[in-house]
Design an enzyme around this catalytic site. Sequence first.
Site: not given
Length: 655
Positions: A157-158, A215, A306
């Site tokens: 859902d991000g 961030r 990643d």
Amino acid sequence: MAQNVMPLQRLKFNNVALKKLPLDSSLEPGSRTVTGACFSRVQPQTLPKPTFVAVSEAALALLGLNTEDVLRDPHGAEYLSGSRVIPGCEPAAHCYCGHQFGHFAGQLGDGAVCYLGEVEVEAGAQQNSNPISTSPCGRWEIQVKGAGLTPYSRQSDGRKVLRSSIREFLCSEAMFALGIPTTRAGSLVTSDLYVQRDAFYSGNPRPERCSVVLRIAPTFIRFGSFEIFHPVDDFTGRHGPSVGRTDIGAQLLDYVIETFYPEIQRRHLDRQERNASFFREVTVRTAKLVALWQSVGFCHGVLNTDNMSILGLTIDYGPFGFMDRFDPEFVSNASDKKGRYSYEAQPYVCRWNLGCLAEALGAELQSAKAGVILDEFMTIYEDCYLDIMRRKLGLLRQQEPEDVELVADLLKTMHITGADFTNTFRLLSAVSCPAGEQKDSVVELIVEQCASLEELKHVARKTRQENCELEMILSMAETNPGMFNMVANQPEVTKQLEKIGRMKELLIINEVELKIQQRDHWQRWVKQYRRRLAHECDEASDPDAVEKERVRSMNSTNPAVVLRNYIAQNAIEAAERGDFSEVQQLLKVLENPYSVSPNLECPVWSAGSGSDRADGNSIKGQEVKENTKRKAAADTHQIPYNSKPPAWARTICVT
């Protein structure tokens, strides 16, 4: 009117990445494969009643922001959570792939992260003696983690929740304070939106508050960014979304080198030489980074390609952990059942990931040159690690071959006695130099940091090899000794057999006998250490000056506090009740990890009911005031930040 413009609205953006790299401009909703692009346009989703949990003064200062101004801004929490777009921002999500747990996973990308833009720093603002406080391009990329759906969200859902956001926020700033290259965290915002999360994958989801971390880094480009061109993988059958687009690969490589490694760009006219120099610099930075991790007992938890920064930064704080009791097999991620990303494996995994990067660069990097550079990795790592360990032991004036053995014996002693990693190193500065009389109290203090009989038994029982495999091997010892000898020589089998032997020892001794053993082990090593310290002085040296220099160096290299899981857990529990003061207090402590202050020895972990929650724009009401310290509720675990972890800390599970 201009006088009413708040500092966040005055940030100067120059979003170079979106100008120089292919951008997918589609705003089509839902997850999809994104071809021929490094970024995708996105629209951050708003949060109801965004509320500041904490802000980092040092991190926001990188952007030229003052925390007071940010907190005073009526839209501050909205801006820094992606709920309101800062003027000049161009929200986007980064496309990348990755090898996860050794296998190529295909397209991954920013599934919960939104690039906001790149903030230009005024000329002269970066004149800082600390290299990890500067950006090589004069800009800082800012992004919000947990701002909603992107094309790369897949089935998610991000959103990110308060629990994981607190851990990332605090650890980003803790690592910086430890002197370890890292991405930064400027702010942590929570909200009144809840999502269901099954934290332990146990089939018992619970509602958790959606939260967002701001961030900051020069760039968040990673090894996996170059894997979007990966051909069909022989094992998984997956491929990168931009397979065959060598033109974009060259474009991405040029952007990275020109922007973040300008000295390499200037030094080399030949493209292949330039690319090899770039790869070597990434290799050196990665080797030095993992050496720093090992020196403080940090375990990343998910070292997929990643999650490897192209700048050699610590990036993406998920199931990380700092070791408590020293254990080479320490695994911070409870999902990592086979220990691929254990503490002792981290240097080898980082080298393996560099191999994936070399492969992803394809024809841009000659394989022979890549192989030579990769062969240098372990030497670079070992040299850097030994240099750090010498400083941790106060061996500043001489470099002797026996230092390797001294460090190895120290770690072996820590392992067999179950000594606390952080606290033991901190105590070693109290070992007297040879000119003085050794105080037995130092050894006694170290023994107090060692594991109990119960804990050592618990550790010895844990084996990563299947029980049936061990039973077969042990049976083989009786029925086929020759075959057993062949199998027993395998490192993993040898390790498990040593554990079995250790378990047998522990079953026949009691706690008193164990403490005697631990004391003997430490007395033996301290004696070895003091002999080595004697070599630090020569006839012309002032012993007192040498000793002061040693202690000063050790106490500025061995932290008094790190972000242990139990410390983070206390902050999380308080915050989930609506009391953010512990997060703020803990941040202050972690910003000075080498100092011993009253706050370190006697933390105030309040367990408010949430009635004194701050409003959406200010955290003033949550600041710790000396004259309003409250006694914690009975369910709050009150332990000094620099204590050996309590028994309940072993039950904390991070996935």
